[in-house]
Design a protein around this motif. Structure first.
Motif, PDB file in Angstrom:
ATOM      1  N   THR A 162       0.841  -1.197   0.000  1.00  0.00           N
ATOM      2  CA  THR A 162       0.000   0.000   0.000  1.00  0.00           C
ATOM      3  C   THR A 162       0.873   1.241   0.000  1.00  0.00           C
ATOM      4  OG1 THR A 162      -0.087   0.146   2.391  1.00  0.00           O
ATOM      5  CG2 THR A 162      -1.720  -1.236   1.326  1.00  0.00           C
TER       6      THR A 162
ATOM      7  N   ARG C 137      -8.630  -1.136   3.963  1.00  0.00           N
ATOM      8  CA  ARG C 137      -9.530  -1.487   2.878  1.00  0.00           C
ATOM      9  C   ARG C 137      -9.477  -0.472   1.751  1.00  0.00           C
ATOM     10  NH1 ARG C 137     -13.431  -5.417   2.876  1.00  0.00           N
ATOM     11  NH2 ARG C 137     -14.955  -4.985   1.253  1.00  0.00           N
ATOM     12  N   ASN C 138      -9.413   0.806   2.137  1.00  0.00           N
ATOM     13  CA  ASN C 138      -9.406   1.844   1.119  1.00  0.00           C
ATOM     14  C   ASN C 138      -8.067   1.964   0.424  1.00  0.00           C
ATOM     15  OD1 ASN C 138     -12.072   2.681   1.353  1.00  0.00           O
ATOM     16  ND2 ASN C 138     -11.608   3.914   3.150  1.00  0.00           N
ATOM     17  N   THR C 141      -6.778  -1.736  -3.956  1.00  0.00           N
ATOM     18  CA  THR C 141      -7.746  -1.606  -5.042  1.00  0.00           C
ATOM     19  C   THR C 141      -8.310  -2.941  -5.513  1.00  0.00           C
ATOM     20  OG1 THR C 141      -5.773  -1.329  -6.400  1.00  0.00           O
ATOM     21  CG2 THR C 141      -7.156   0.615  -6.054  1.00  0.00           C
ATOM     22  N   ASP C 142      -7.468  -3.962  -5.595  1.00  0.00           N
ATOM     23  CA  ASP C 142      -7.968  -5.235  -6.099  1.00  0.00           C
ATOM     24  C   ASP C 142      -8.970  -5.849  -5.120  1.00  0.00           C
ATOM     25  OD1 ASP C 142      -6.896  -8.522  -5.893  1.00  0.00           O
ATOM     26  OD2 ASP C 142      -7.983  -7.740  -7.625  1.00  0.00           O
ATOM     27  N   ARG C 146      -8.275  -7.002  -1.309  1.00  0.00           N
ATOM     28  CA  ARG C 146      -8.924  -6.196  -0.285  1.00  0.00           C
ATOM     29  C   ARG C 146      -9.737  -7.079   0.652  1.00  0.00           C
ATOM     30  NH1 ARG C 146     -12.459  -2.023  -2.977  1.00  0.00           N
ATOM     31  NH2 ARG C 146     -13.854  -3.798  -3.177  1.00  0.00           N
TER      32      ARG C 146
END
Lengths: 228, 35, 233
Positions: A162, C137-138, C141-142, C146
């Motif tokens: 991320t 979660r945000n 993207t996949d 997620r």
């Protein structure tokens, strides 16, 4: 995979990680300096006429350990981001649990090194009577470190992909530090005050149970975060 | 006589209502966008 | 679910939520006008009729999220993750209610805005774990990744909360904080008990309705996303 082969694989992965880190020592040096700074800041961040160094010591020690650990554990899965190395690892006969345990062992060694180097500084800065009771403190340190390193490693594997990994890792990990820190600080305070460990069987059992639960759960959950 | 803390009661009841209603409204608005 | 099932779920959820809101209004009227004022604690005691049920709904939401996260990890059906996430958002909303009414109640009754007792602290951490759940979660993207990551957090959180509760409870019994008006779990007269139970029921109904709506919303969004991908792909 046979047990001995599994252990060999774990040690190989841990050894590889630690060898890579040893070459540059960047994360290690950063964590160590961070630990020294946090210890120092927490020493001065109190009204010294009201809060004695002995009173502030247990909390300061454990905040230092956990924060330095968070800084250090970031690097575990960063290594595999390059060249999609994690997929390479997954192609080997090593089961994913083995890769994860290898990473955990590497992190444990890393964090343990930081903690051990921070102890003398802690004794000196806070002037605490620790030398006689060092083995007991080391036992508590082991229990507590086993509590947050596996979960930290698992979370690290997730957030590495991320955008704000350095921020998200601590954000997700901090709630998991609360029970171990509460227990570790209570027992450490007892040790510094001269009380025997036998007075803290409750907290020690809680720490032990926490370790058992989260080491198991982390290993089981690692499989879920790999995309196949 | 009882303590004079009615203002707290009012504040709490208002805040709770606002939060619940705001959430309910947000759900309706978001659902409506998908009709 | 079939094509028509989702809009139907949304409609039914909306109806249930509206019923819940009507019930909430009724609870408000009953609590404020038809339930006697407690002598020792005064009117502020009535905040309890909102605070406790909100905390209860938040706890249910959390357990549902945790359970369905675990089920997702076992069965890999994305609908399970969808329900876990829907429940988490509703839990977040009730968490806000709990975390605002709690201090407002605490100040006149306990003398402090916050008290680190086991129940309050556990619910605070449930709230923070929910926030972390959505932050993660945000950031992914996949949808499959997620779902996997969210479920891992959900299961970890489920394992964590009992430990937080016990450790804070032990910590607290060692260091009790002084209290102004100590309400020691009075046995509520039936008038008050009815109000409280009615409120618990209303908050449960609200939870169910909101979660149905939120689930339907997620399903609609996912369907839309798939349609967009089909058209372009």
């Amino acid at each position: 995979m046979r047990a001995s082969a599994f252990i060999d694989a774990v040690l190989a992965i841990a050894g590889k990680d630690l060898a890579i880190e040893w070459r540059t020592k960047t994360a290690f040096a950063s964590s160590l300096v961070f630990a020294i700074l946090v210890l120092s800041i927490l020493f001065v961040a109190r009204d010294a006429s009201v809060v004695s160094a002995l009173d502030a010591a247990p909390g300061a020690l454990w905040v230092t350990f956990t924060f330095a650990a968070m800084v250090g554990m970031n690097r575990a899965f960063l290594l595999e981001r390059e060249n999609r190395a994690l997929e390479g690892l997954l192609l080997t006969p090593v089961p994913p649990a083995g890769i994860f345990v290898g990473k955990v062992v590497a992190n444990l060694a890393f964090v343990a090194a930081i903690e051990l180097l921070a102890i003398p500084l802690f004794i000196v800065f806070y002037d605490v009577p620790l030398w006689q009771r060092l083995p007991e403190l080391l036992a508590v340190m082991a229990l507590a470190t086993f509590a947050f390193v596996p979960v930290g490693t698992l979370l690290g594997a997730m957030v590495v992909r991320t955008r704000f990994a350095e921020l998200m890792g601590p954000l997700l990990l901090l709630p998991f530090l609360v029970p171990p820190i509460i227990g570790a600080v209570q027992v450490t305070a007892g040790i510094l005050s001269g009380r025997p460990l036998s007075a803290y069987t409750g907290w020690l059992s809680l720490l032990g149970l926490f370790d058992l639960v989260f080491v198991t759960v982390s290993i089981l959950l690692f499989d879920a975060i790999l995309d196949r | 006589m009882f303590p004079d803390n009615g203002a707290y009661m009012v504040a709490a009841y208002v805040v709770a209502a606002v939060v619940v209603l705001a959430y309910a409204a947000s759900l309706l608005v978001r659902l409506r966008k998908h009709r | 679910m079939t094509e028509r099932a989702i809009p139907q779920l949304a409609r039914r959820g909306t109806v249930i939520a509206m019923l819940g809101l009507a019930g909430l209004a009724a609870v408000y009227v009953r609590a404020l006008m038809f339930t006697p004022i407690e002598r020792v604690q005064g009117p502020a005691q009535k905040i309890f009729y909102l605070h406790a049920p909100a905390a209860w709904s938040g706890l249910i939401a959390f357990l549902v999220t945790g359970l369905f996260s675990l089920l997702y990890l076992i069965m890999k059906d994305r609908r399970l993750d969808r329900l876990a996430a829907a429940s988490a958002e509703v839990g977040l909303a009730f968490g806000v209610v709990m975390l605002t009414t709690g201090p407002i109640w605490g100040k006149p009754i306990w003398g402090t805005w916050w008290t680190w007792d086991a129940r309050l602290t556990s619910t605070l951490f449930i709230f923070l774990l929910f926030v972390g759940y959505f932050v993660l979660r945000n950031a992914v993207t996949d949808p499959d990744t997620r779902a996997a990551y969210s479920s891992v957090i959900g299961v970890l959180a489920l394992a964590l909360v009992p430990f937080i509760h016990v450790s804070v409870y032990w910590f607290r019994t060692l260091h009790p904080t002084p209290v102004v008006l100590k309400p020691d779990e009075p046995s509520l007269p039936s008038v008050m008990l009815v109000t409280l139970l009615a409120s618990f029921l209303v908050f449960t109904v609200l939870y169910v309705g909101f979660t149905m709506q939120r689930y339907a919303l997620a399903a609609l969004r996912d369907a839309e996303l798939e349609d967009a991908l089909d058209v372009s792909g």
